[in-house]
Design a protein around this motif. Structure first.
Motif, mmCIF file in Angstrom:
data_model
loop_
_atom_site.group_PDB
_atom_site.id
_atom_site.type_symbol
_atom_site.label_atom_id
_atom_site.label_comp_id
_atom_site.label_asym_id
_atom_site.label_seq_id
_atom_site.Cartn_x
_atom_site.Cartn_y
_atom_site.Cartn_z
ATOM 1 N N ALA A 30 0.835 -1.203 0.000
ATOM 2 C CA ALA A 30 0.000 0.000 0.000
ATOM 3 C C ALA A 30 0.866 1.248 0.000
ATOM 4 O O ALA A 30 0.574 2.222 -0.706
ATOM 5 C CB ALA A 30 -0.923 -0.006 1.212
ATOM 6 N N SER A 31 1.951 1.219 0.754
ATOM 7 C CA SER A 31 2.871 2.359 0.795
ATOM 8 C C SER A 31 3.520 2.577 -0.568
ATOM 9 O O SER A 31 3.638 3.718 -1.039
ATOM 10 C CB SER A 31 3.944 2.117 1.860
ATOM 11 O OG SER A 31 4.925 3.111 1.810
ATOM 12 N N LEU A 32 3.936 1.502 -1.213
ATOM 13 C CA LEU A 32 4.565 1.613 -2.530
ATOM 14 C C LEU A 32 3.568 2.089 -3.584
ATOM 15 O O LEU A 32 3.928 2.861 -4.478
ATOM 16 C CB LEU A 32 5.178 0.272 -2.939
ATOM 17 C CG LEU A 32 6.425 -0.140 -2.153
ATOM 18 C CD1 LEU A 32 6.846 -1.560 -2.527
ATOM 19 C CD2 LEU A 32 7.564 0.833 -2.375
ATOM 20 N N GLN A 33 2.314 1.667 -3.481
ATOM 21 C CA GLN A 33 1.296 2.131 -4.428
ATOM 22 C C GLN A 33 1.050 3.630 -4.261
ATOM 23 O O GLN A 33 0.888 4.347 -5.244
ATOM 24 C CB GLN A 33 -0.003 1.351 -4.249
ATOM 25 C CG GLN A 33 0.063 -0.050 -4.815
ATOM 26 C CD GLN A 33 -1.200 -0.847 -4.537
ATOM 27 O OE1 GLN A 33 -1.978 -0.534 -3.641
ATOM 28 N NE2 GLN A 33 -1.406 -1.912 -5.317
ATOM 29 N N SER A 34 1.055 4.086 -3.028
ATOM 30 C CA SER A 34 0.890 5.513 -2.776
ATOM 31 C C SER A 34 2.069 6.300 -3.334
ATOM 32 O O SER A 34 1.902 7.360 -3.948
ATOM 33 C CB SER A 34 0.764 5.750 -1.271
ATOM 34 O OG SER A 34 0.750 7.120 -0.992
ATOM 35 N N GLU A 35 3.269 5.776 -3.139
ATOM 36 C CA GLU A 35 4.472 6.436 -3.671
ATOM 37 C C GLU A 35 4.446 6.453 -5.196
ATOM 38 O O GLU A 35 4.813 7.454 -5.819
ATOM 39 C CB GLU A 35 5.728 5.715 -3.174
ATOM 40 C CG GLU A 35 7.009 6.376 -3.584
ATOM 41 C CD GLU A 35 8.236 5.644 -3.046
ATOM 42 O OE1 GLU A 35 9.357 6.000 -3.478
ATOM 43 O OE2 GLU A 35 8.098 4.739 -2.218
ATOM 44 N N LEU A 36 3.992 5.374 -5.810
ATOM 45 C CA LEU A 36 3.894 5.304 -7.267
ATOM 46 C C LEU A 36 2.911 6.337 -7.795
ATOM 47 O O LEU A 36 3.182 7.007 -8.799
ATOM 48 C CB LEU A 36 3.473 3.901 -7.699
ATOM 49 C CG LEU A 36 3.274 3.683 -9.197
ATOM 50 C CD1 LEU A 36 4.592 3.872 -9.941
ATOM 51 C CD2 LEU A 36 2.720 2.297 -9.456
ATOM 52 N N GLN A 37 1.787 6.502 -7.103
ATOM 53 C CA GLN A 37 0.799 7.491 -7.523
ATOM 54 C C GLN A 37 1.391 8.904 -7.431
ATOM 55 O O GLN A 37 1.183 9.723 -8.326
ATOM 56 C CB GLN A 37 -0.454 7.379 -6.660
ATOM 57 C CG GLN A 37 -1.577 8.288 -7.105
ATOM 58 C CD GLN A 37 -2.830 8.070 -6.274
ATOM 59 O OE1 GLN A 37 -2.826 7.345 -5.287
ATOM 60 N NE2 GLN A 37 -3.907 8.706 -6.680
ATOM 61 N N ASN A 40 3.819 9.345 -10.334
ATOM 62 C CA ASN A 40 3.091 9.536 -11.591
ATOM 63 C C ASN A 40 2.539 10.953 -11.695
ATOM 64 O O ASN A 40 2.553 11.552 -12.772
ATOM 65 C CB ASN A 40 1.965 8.516 -11.726
ATOM 66 C CG ASN A 40 2.473 7.151 -12.129
ATOM 67 O OD1 ASN A 40 3.534 7.023 -12.736
ATOM 68 N ND2 ASN A 40 1.732 6.118 -11.782
ATOM 69 N N THR A 41 2.074 11.486 -10.572
ATOM 70 C CA THR A 41 1.579 12.866 -10.561
ATOM 71 C C THR A 41 2.720 13.837 -10.846
ATOM 72 O O THR A 41 2.562 14.794 -11.617
ATOM 73 C CB THR A 41 0.941 13.192 -9.195
ATOM 74 O OG1 THR A 41 -0.108 12.260 -8.954
ATOM 75 C CG2 THR A 41 0.392 14.597 -9.163
ATOM 76 N N ASN A 42 3.881 13.598 -10.229
ATOM 77 C CA ASN A 42 5.042 14.462 -10.464
ATOM 78 C C ASN A 42 5.509 14.388 -11.915
ATOM 79 O O ASN A 42 5.897 15.402 -12.500
ATOM 80 C CB ASN A 42 6.192 14.092 -9.527
ATOM 81 C CG ASN A 42 5.901 14.424 -8.085
ATOM 82 O OD1 ASN A 42 4.995 15.189 -7.794
ATOM 83 N ND2 ASN A 42 6.652 13.843 -7.180
ATOM 84 N N ILE A 43 5.480 13.208 -12.507
ATOM 85 C CA ILE A 43 5.880 13.042 -13.903
ATOM 86 C C ILE A 43 4.924 13.802 -14.815
ATOM 87 O O ILE A 43 5.347 14.503 -15.739
ATOM 88 C CB ILE A 43 5.931 11.545 -14.286
ATOM 89 C CG1 ILE A 43 7.127 10.876 -13.621
ATOM 90 C CG2 ILE A 43 6.004 11.364 -15.796
ATOM 91 C CD1 ILE A 43 7.130 9.368 -13.742
#
Length: 81
Positions: A30-37, A40-43
């Motif tokens: 869950a932590s990694l999914q939040s970091e990925l989101q 993706n927003t930053n990209i």
């Protein structure tokens, strides 16, 4: 009966340890999914046209007004500077 009790206790201990590991991995996922989101927003923000134009403003580059295509004469093609 004693052997069955020890085997039962061992199995319960193994299952509870596995359950804890699964719970820990689910929290990590869950932590990694939040970091990925967030990444993706930053990209997406970095690739936006407004962001690119702001970064280009400080480079001193000039816009291209037009291009000229040269047609080769004969079979020899030479680059022109």
């Amino acid at each position: 009966v004693m052997i069955i009790a020890v085997a039962y206790a061992f199995q319960i201990n193994t299952l509870s340890t596995s359950g804890y590991q699964i719970h820990s991995l689910e929290k990590q996922m869950a932590s990694l999914q939040s970091e990925l989101q967030t990444l993706n927003t930053n990209i997406a923000a970095a690739q936006s046209l407004t962001s690119i134009q702001k970064r280009l403003a400080g480079t001193g580059l000039l816009p291209v007004n037009g291009t000229t295509q040269l047609k080769p004469v004969g079979e020899v093609v030479v680059a022109r500077r």
